[in-house]
Enzyme design. Sequence first.
Site, mmCIF file in Angstrom:
data_model
loop_
_atom_site.group_PDB
_atom_site.id
_atom_site.type_symbol
_atom_site.label_atom_id
_atom_site.label_comp_id
_atom_site.label_asym_id
_atom_site.label_seq_id
_atom_site.Cartn_x
_atom_site.Cartn_y
_atom_site.Cartn_z
ATOM 1 N N TYR A 54 0.831 -1.203 0.000
ATOM 2 C CA TYR A 54 0.000 0.000 0.000
ATOM 3 C C TYR A 54 0.869 1.258 0.000
ATOM 4 C CZ TYR A 54 -3.973 -2.998 1.377
ATOM 5 O OH TYR A 54 -4.950 -3.960 1.464
ATOM 6 N N SER A 205 -13.809 -3.523 1.548
ATOM 7 C CA SER A 205 -14.760 -2.775 0.724
ATOM 8 C C SER A 205 -16.211 -3.090 1.068
ATOM 9 C CB SER A 205 -14.514 -3.047 -0.773
ATOM 10 O OG SER A 205 -15.150 -2.076 -1.575
ATOM 11 N N SER A 286 -11.359 8.945 3.987
ATOM 12 C CA SER A 286 -10.583 10.103 3.547
ATOM 13 C C SER A 286 -10.625 11.200 4.591
ATOM 14 C CB SER A 286 -11.116 10.623 2.204
ATOM 15 O OG SER A 286 -12.494 10.950 2.309
ATOM 16 N N GLU A 293 -18.577 8.222 12.089
ATOM 17 C CA GLU A 293 -19.981 7.979 11.738
ATOM 18 C C GLU A 293 -20.232 6.530 11.355
ATOM 19 O OE1 GLU A 293 -22.809 9.909 11.920
ATOM 20 O OE2 GLU A 293 -21.404 11.030 13.178
ATOM 21 N N ASN A 294 -19.382 5.970 10.508
ATOM 22 C CA ASN A 294 -19.642 4.619 10.017
ATOM 23 C C ASN A 294 -19.454 3.557 11.095
ATOM 24 O OD1 ASN A 294 -20.211 5.692 7.512
ATOM 25 N ND2 ASN A 294 -18.172 5.306 6.684
#
Length: 338
Positions: A54, A205, A286, A293-294
């Site tokens: 990465y 994902s 990002s 929140e997620n």
Amino acid sequence: MDFRHLGRSGLVVSNVAYGNWLTQSASRSEETELACVRAALDAGITTFDTADVYADTTAEESLGRALKGVRREGVEIMTKVFAPTGPGRNDLGLSRKHILESIDNSLRRLGTDRVDVYQAHRYDPSVPLEETMEALADVVRAGKAHYIGVSEWTAGQIRQGHALARELRIPFVSNQSQYSALWRVPEAEVIPACIELGMGQIVWSPLAQGVLTGKYVPGQQWPVQSRAHDTNDGSGTLVGWLKDDVLTRVQQLRSLAADLGLTIAQLSLAWVLRNPAVSTAVLGASRPEQITENAKAADVQLDDETIARIGTALAPVATTDPVETENSSPASPDWRLA
């Protein structure tokens, strides 16, 4: 935050993990990575996923710096080996040479003396599986990794690897699959095989590269600074989702999410976590607010009716063919010579 065992192993992970594949990329700053890791820790996340490849090997360094000062025993760090990390013919793949050199380089970049899970990032048809598994066994026996996992292996490859791991008496505990309400490929073969073998799913994902947040609306320009505009940010994996039929179907989730007091992203993540085979779902970000929140979806329980409604809305555009797992890995033993 909820916590689950990684398969039938004794390792406990947060059911939402933080991953820096996209956060620490050519287009992201060190400050963003640090802020996202802090937000993850504040949300109760203890599991962190990265890979040697990465951001051209810098993602591990960035994660190591962000976790500096955090009690090492209190977090679970996962990294991977396979993809090219240098110009040489042996700077890639799952040969003994590359695995043993890569684990040392990963530990140096991460600033730690061991990782909790060391994952074979893809299957390598150019190397005998016995060689790969014996090298991974030596990594475990040297105390450089506690557990071994794989990523995007087919059900058959997983079964073969697991059989060798049992012979070598090393803990082969996880598979990292792409999995979301739009990408249901692992459900047919991979997840059943892993359940049988006691391996947990580390899902990547789960929001389909941001499409399952609802921010991409058909007929409208993509949001400024979104992944769709960023050629350095893994946007190539996003193109297949940015179609009007897919985006229209995703927008149908908006009222359902609102009725539950959730965002589309939280609803979509809760859909993934409702599967008991999933040990942890890896979130990228990002901005740190996205993690905050997620991560609230970690303890959301969806009833059968809601799950059915999500399935009905997305079924016409969801990918389910198990052959897609095989398509994600090198097809030829000669791939490294191409």
